[in-house]
Every structure is written in C-alpha cells, then in structure tokens.
Design an enzyme around this catalytic site. Structure first.
Site: not given
Ligand code: GLN
Length: 488
Positions: A77, A176, A152
């Site tokens: 990532k 995420s 994400s």
């Molecule tokens: N969907 C969550 C957010 O928008 C989680 C994001 C993540 O785990 N990086 O913050």
C-alpha cells in the site's frame, strides 16, 4: 494458467522442485498486472526492474534456509515507505516524495525473501472506504468493475482478488484492511495494536493504525503476519509480546469454541443478504463444534462518532507536518511563509483530507475538546470494556465485516455521512486495539460478502484457527472473478 492464483505452499513446492524459478514467478505477476490492471487500476507504481534483479539474486541464492515466503511477489500500500520508490499516500501532497529508508515491514518482507512488485492505490492518506478518494485514479472491484473495491486499502485487496499478486500489505485505522477484503472476497487481518511495527507507515491516526496482510487464503495470511510481526525499537508502541507460529494454529479443530454474536451486528442497518450469509456461516461454525451465544455491545452505537472524533483529532496533528517546507508539495510563487503554508496545503490536499483536518482541529480546540475529544476518549474506554466483558465468556466475536456488499462507483461517495456510519462494524475493533479478520463467506448478486471474526488482544492464533476451519468447510475462497484479459 497464471501462478498468481496458487497458494504460498503450492508456489513453494514448485520453486523447491525447480519447476519454476523466482524469475518466472515474478514475470508472471507482471504479466497479470499488464493484462488486468488497465481495468482494475490497483497499482500506482510498478518496480519491475528492481523486482527482476531481486528475483535473479534469489534464484542464485543457496537452497538451504529458504523461508515459506521465499520468492513470492507482494504489493505494498502506498502509505508504507519504500526506499527509492515514491510513496504518495495517493495524494498530490506527496506525489514526488521518494523515501530514503524502508518501513520495518518492508525490510521484513524483503528478509523473508519476498519480491515487491509495486505500490498500491488507496484513499488519500487512508481516509475513506471506497478508494475513490485517491488523487490519482479509482480502483475497480475485480468482481464487478462498476463497483468500488472498498477502502482505504482498495488497491491492496483488488490486486490480490484479481490475481495480480498473491500477497499485499494494507493498513487498517478503522477497517481499511477488513472492509476492502470483504468487498473483494479475500482474507484481510487487522492485527492487535502493537503486533506490527508502524515505523515507516505514514501516520493517519497513530493510536489506531495497524498494518495488516491481505491474501487469498487464511494460511497465506498467517504466513505473512508471521513475517511482519514483532517488536521494533523504532516504534515504541510495538509490543514485546512473543510472536507465535500462526501457521501452527491452523489445526482445523474448533470443537468447544465459544462464539459470541452481538445483536447489534445483525440488527438494523445491515443488509438482508449480508445477514443471511452471516447466519449461514454461524451454522457452519456450529456444525464444526462451536457453540453460539447472543451478546450485546451496548456502546457500539457510538462507535462511528467516537472513531471520527479521535481519528480526525490525531490526523489533524499528524498531517501538520505537510506544510510545503519539510515535506511534500510546495505551491509556486508564494510571497511569504504564511502563503507557502496556506497555498501548499490548500492545493496539495484533497477535499476529504481537508475536511478531516478541520473536524480534528475543532475537536481539539480549546473551547470544544472537553465535549468532543475528551468525551470520545471516555466512550472509547466503554467500548473496550464492552469487548472485555464479552471475552470473559467467549473466545471470539463473529458478525459481518460490512453492512452491505460493494457500492457502485460514484454512488456511495455522494453521501459521506452514510459512509462514515457504515464503518460501525469495523471501527470499534481499532478503538479497543484488538485483532479481527475478514474472510469470504458468500456472494450476493456476484459480489462477495465478508465474515468478521474478532478476538482478544494478541490472540490472532484463535482468529486464524476459526477462519481456517471455516475456510476448509466452505469453498468461497476457491472462487475467482472472471476478469477478461487485456486492457481497456
Ligand atoms: N473508512 C474509515 C475512514 O474513512 C477507515 C479508514 C482506515 O481504516 N484507514 O476513516
């Protein structure tokens, strides 16, 4: 037939017998990416030259002492720093940022003999649930190219699901790793906070962030977590806790396992098709000898607002370093220091990131921090206590990973508040710092559904044991999307 859909054990056998070389495995990954990534758009950067050089070196290395991940391709990532390769966090702010060191996890996958093939798309600074927040491209779900891969870590999940790489690393601050794994029908583990070093992970919310493995099978996931876990003096929050052999936990035996199902996780707001598949999965666990009991997590209804107060507060502080001076994008033609700061941040960050910096700054401001940040920290404790009391009588908690299957591209993102609310099933795990895994447990209209298994601090072994037993009793992990060859 591609090698990328084989498991680590299968690939190791081929490598060991000399039926394929690391070079061939690596080339196969790039061939798959060339054929499919025009549609999937999971990768932001490829490191083909470095990968092939490493493959050649591995092919020439002595056979003794090769680990279980020797010669296997991995995607990383793009918020995990890689020496000499741009690490952008999918943000214009870091478009030209080339780190001078490798994150600890990158060092570890290299030491394990893995071959990194490139960097994977994500929501900008890991803020989002669809990967549509990337400043550069939208990743498509390999099961249905009109849908998002989740986020994400959408690039990480889509690349594995598409069969471009067998392994990837994602990061999970509020879901995420798990939610994109669920949307893409692959296995994603959010380890216990402190299990994996965050050194070299570009921080979003430091008290919540963890790096986690995404793979097609539970065994592969366990192998990769073994490779990246452990204490690291460069991350003072990494844990001294012994790292067990996670593969040894895959016994297939879950007789007598006590499974808790929170009534909130199968209640209002969860799609019927998701509930059906989760209920059917509970029956599978029962047939394997587990006992199921209903419990309540009374504070889970506050999980999303609590998470968003804390995560944005920490993000507003962490992202203060991107000011046009020390790191990242600098606006052209600014006339003084204030203008450099203002314009660089205004031009370098996307809308969602700016919104979160504003929320977080507000949550920490002198007039409001008692009502927002401090209150959220109190609720965080209550959420942790809810889990602790369930774990007095149960070994794992099981429920859905996401309230729905993958959203249509361009559809969900219009309603940001619904997206925030949909994080309810994943964020409380990060608030409590406990581990959770998402595994495929069914399909609806051709889109995968994820089963989430949540465990006690540092008890990833039990999660892998349950996940593996379930996987062996079902065949969801064997299905792969029928993506056409070629680009469009
Ligand atoms: N969907 C969550 C957010 O928008 C989680 C994001 C993540 O785990 N990086 O913050």
């Amino acid at each position: 037939m591609t090698l990328m859909k084989k498991t680590a054990a299968e690939l190791q056998a081929l490598l060991h017998n000399g039926e394929v070389s690391v070079k061939e495995v690596t080339e196969d990954s790039f061939k798959q990416i060339a054929a499919l990534d025009g549609q999937v758009k999971a990768f932001l950067a490829l490191t083909e030259e470095e990968a092939l050089a490493k493959a050649a070196a591995l092919d020439n290395s002595p056979k003794e002492g090769r680990g279980p991940l020797f010669g296997l391709p991995i995607g990383i990532k793009d918020n995990i720093v890689t020496k000499g390769t741009a690490t952008t966090c999918a943000s214009k702010m870091l478009e030209n940022f080339v780190p001078v060191y490798d994150a600890t996890v990158v060092e570890k996958v290299n030491e394990a003999g893995m071959v990194s093939v490139g960097k994977l798309n994500m929501d900008e600074f890991a803020m989002g649930s669809t990967t549509e927040r990337s400043a550069f491209q939208t990743t498509h779900n390999p099961w249905n190219l009109d849908c998002v891969p989740g986020g994400s870590s959408g690039g990480s999940a889509a690349a594995v699901a598409a069969g471009e790489v067998p392994f990837s690393l994602g990061t999970d601050t509020g879901g995420s790793v798990r939610q994109p794994a669920a949307f893409c029908g692959v296995v994603g583990m959010k380890p216990t906070y402190g299990r994996v070093s965050r050194n070299g992970l570009v921080a979003f919310a430091s008290s919540l962030d963890q790096i986690g493995p995404i793979t097609r099978t539970v065994e592969d996931n366990a192998l990769l977590l073994n490779a990246i876990s452990g204490v690291d003096h460069r991350d003072s929050s990494s844990s001294q806790q012994q790292v067990p052999d996670f593969k040894a936990a895959l016994t297939g035996d879950i007789k007598g396992l006590r499974v808790a199902v929170p009534k909130e996780y199968l209640g209002e707001g969860i799609a019927e098709d998701v509930k059906d598949k989760v209920r059917a999965s509970l029956k599978v666990l029962e047939s394997l000898g587990a006992t199921i009991g209903e419990v309540t997590l009374p504070h889970s209804k506050y999980a999303s607002p609590t998470y968003y107060a804390i995560a944005t507060a920490e993000a507003s502080s962490n992202l203060a370093r991107f000011d046009g001076i020390r790191y990242g994008y600098r606006a052209e033609g600014a006339k003084n220091l204030d203008e450099i700061y203002l314009r660089s941040r205004a031009e370098g960050f996307g809308t969602e990131v700016k919104k979160r910096i504003l929320y977080g700054t507000y949550a920490l401001s002198a007039d409001h921090h008692e009502d927002l940040y401090v209150k959220a920290m109190k609720v965080r404790t209550l959420i942790s206590q809810d889990f602790a009391s369930v774990f007095e009588n149960y070994d794992v908690i099981v429920g859905p990973t996401s309230a729905t299957t993958a959203y249509e591209i361009g559809g969900a993102v219009k309603d940001q508040l619904t997206l925030y609310a949909n994080d309810i099933l994943t964020v409380s795990v990060n608030l409590a710092g406990i581990p959770a895994i998402s595994i495929p447990c069914g399909f609806s209209d051709g889109l995968p559904i994820g089963l989430q298994i949540i465990g006690k601090h540092f008890d990833e072994e039990t999660l892998y044991r349950v996940a593996h037993a379930f996987e062996q009793a079902t065949d969801f992990h064997k299905r792969t999307p029928s993506l056409g060859e070629g680009t469009n």
